[in-house]
Motif scaffolding. Structure first.
Motif, PDB file in Angstrom:
ATOM      1  N   SER A 297       0.822  -1.201   0.000  1.00  0.00           N
ATOM      2  CA  SER A 297       0.000   0.000   0.000  1.00  0.00           C
ATOM      3  C   SER A 297       0.867   1.266   0.000  1.00  0.00           C
ATOM      4  N   ASN A 300       2.236   1.770  -3.542  1.00  0.00           N
ATOM      5  CA  ASN A 300       1.343   1.964  -4.688  1.00  0.00           C
ATOM      6  C   ASN A 300       0.077   2.775  -4.426  1.00  0.00           C
ATOM      7  N   PHE A 301      -0.414   2.784  -3.185  1.00  0.00           N
ATOM      8  CA  PHE A 301      -1.713   3.400  -2.944  1.00  0.00           C
ATOM      9  C   PHE A 301      -1.734   4.366  -1.755  1.00  0.00           C
ATOM     10  N   GLY A 312      -5.651   1.953   1.887  1.00  0.00           N
ATOM     11  CA  GLY A 312      -5.048   2.894   0.956  1.00  0.00           C
ATOM     12  C   GLY A 312      -6.138   3.540   0.145  1.00  0.00           C
ATOM     13  N   LYS A 313      -5.747   4.410  -0.807  1.00  0.00           N
ATOM     14  CA  LYS A 313      -6.756   5.033  -1.655  1.00  0.00           C
ATOM     15  C   LYS A 313      -6.188   5.333  -3.032  1.00  0.00           C
ATOM     16  N   SER A 314      -7.102   5.646  -3.942  1.00  0.00           N
ATOM     17  CA  SER A 314      -6.695   5.954  -5.309  1.00  0.00           C
ATOM     18  C   SER A 314      -7.554   7.085  -5.835  1.00  0.00           C
ATOM     19  N   THR A 321      -8.356   2.028 -11.374  1.00  0.00           N
ATOM     20  CA  THR A 321      -7.669   1.587 -10.143  1.00  0.00           C
ATOM     21  C   THR A 321      -7.427   0.081 -10.194  1.00  0.00           C
ATOM     22  N   PHE A 325      -3.944  -1.938 -10.278  1.00  0.00           N
ATOM     23  CA  PHE A 325      -3.689  -3.022  -9.320  1.00  0.00           C
ATOM     24  C   PHE A 325      -3.187  -4.273 -10.050  1.00  0.00           C
TER      25      PHE A 325
END
Ligand code: 5GP
Ligand code: MN
Length: 338
Positions: A297, A300-301, A312-314, A321, A325
């Motif tokens: 996370s 990447n997020f 996490g977030k996008s 998204t 992934f």
């Protein structure tokens, strides 16, 4: 937390203080259980304590003893910020970086109060005067139990404190099934039962109060579940329309991500939930074994958490998204195919 720190905190708490206790944004069972457990302990010891949550928390926690005294910063800013300003001590519980408190970040940062962190997440920031950080702990609730005992105040643990702490241990350990629940966790839980926590009633209050809509939404989530056997990975998506159709309420999707991990041979599970209003996709990640979703996370997020549970977030759309992934999984194939 050293002997010296404990001594200092003990003498600090000898005289009544104005104390604010803060859980992380989107508080879960451990965040609310630990803050309310500590709240009862401090109140009992003549302090003027207030729990201030950054935003609202799920209905399935709105029975915890003392929940009616919790102040929500998002909807009661003036009151909350005045209390932070007046505070002698601020406890930050179940998080270890100010930004995890959402819109309270700046207020915590500006406050001159002495800060005490109690937390079990990885890679803590160094803002606290006294830092009780232990990533091997099952939950912050277990740490609050140890903290009270370190202060030689175990006798103060009454039914209210025991109930709050047991509730958070229960939720953060997935009902004692995650590897983070040790024999000590079980001994702590047993002592909390002896001190008045009704384990059966607590389980029932948290898990057996489903709405019909939540179960319908779980049905949709399970239908949307996909597996990528090559990466021993499963993921779920939920669009805003799907949430709306099920009359989504905060907390309804709690635990959905774990269904992916219950599939034979799957070691990595994700859920992507569209939040149109905030313009983000919220991501929950879970793993079994050594694969670190905390690192995944962070890399990447923009999130983090623990080895086996992280968020996490996008800012991308839901499909983008998921594409992102899937496109980064090959980089982790080596770690996933153990
Ligand atoms: P959840 O998927 O239930 O939201 O979060 C799983 C775990 O990761 C929880 O312990 C939660 O506190 C933590 N977590 C969630 N989002 C973040 C984040 O953005 N940063 C960090 N450091 N931890 C997070
Ligand atoms: Mn926790």
């Amino acid at each position: 937390m050293t002997e010296h720190d404990i001594k200092a905190i003990k003498s600090l708490l000898l005289a009544p203080k104005h104390i604010v206790i803060v859980p992380h944004k989107n508080p879960d069972g451990d965040a609310m259980g630990s803050t309310l457990g500590l709240y009862h302990f401090l109140t009992k010891n003549n302090h003027k304590a207030t729990v201030i949550a950054p935003n609202d928390y799920p209905d399935f926690l709105k029975w915890l003893p003392g929940h009616e005294h919790v102040i929500i910063h998002e909807s009661d800013k003036i009151n909350a910020e005045a209390l932070i300003e007046q505070a002698d001590i601020i406890f930050t519980l179940d998080f270890n970086a100010f930004h995890r408190s959402g819109q309270m970040e700046q207020h915590l940062e500006n406050s001159k109060a002495l800060k005490i962190m109690i937390d079990h997440h990885q890679q803590p920031d160094g803002y606290a005067t006294y830092m009780y950080s232990d990533v091997t702990m099952s939950s912050t609730c277990e740490m609050v139990y140890h903290f009270i005992n370190k202060l030689d105040a175990g006798e103060d643990i009454d039914t209210n404190i025991a109930t709050c702490l047991y509730a958070g241990i229960l939720t953060d350990t997935g009902s004692f099934r995650f590897p983070s629940s040790t024999s000590t966790t079980h001994i702590v839980a047993a002592d909390l039962i002896d001190k008045g926590a009704d384990h059966s009633e607590i389980y029932n209050a948290i898990y057996d109060t489903n709405s019909f809509e939540r179960l319908q939404l779980l049905g949709v989530a399970l239908k949307n579940l996909k597996i990528l056997p090559e990466y021993r990975t499963a993921y779920i998506t939920l669009t805003q329309e799907e949430l709306n159709a099920a009359n989504f309420r905060k907390g309804d999707t709690e635990g959905f991500v774990n269904y992916g991990l219950s599939i034979k041979d799957i070691v990595f599970a994700a859920i992507f939930i569209e939040h149109k209003q905030e313009g983000i996709i919220k991501i929950s990640l879970r793993s079994k074994g050594d694969f670190s979703v905390n690192e995944f996370s962070r890399e990447n997020f923009g999130g983090g958490g623990h080895t086996n549970a992280a968020g996490g977030k996008s800012d991308l759309g839901l499909n983008e998204t998921v594409e992102k992934f899937i496109s980064i999984l090959p980089r982790y194939k080596h770690n996933l195919n153990l």
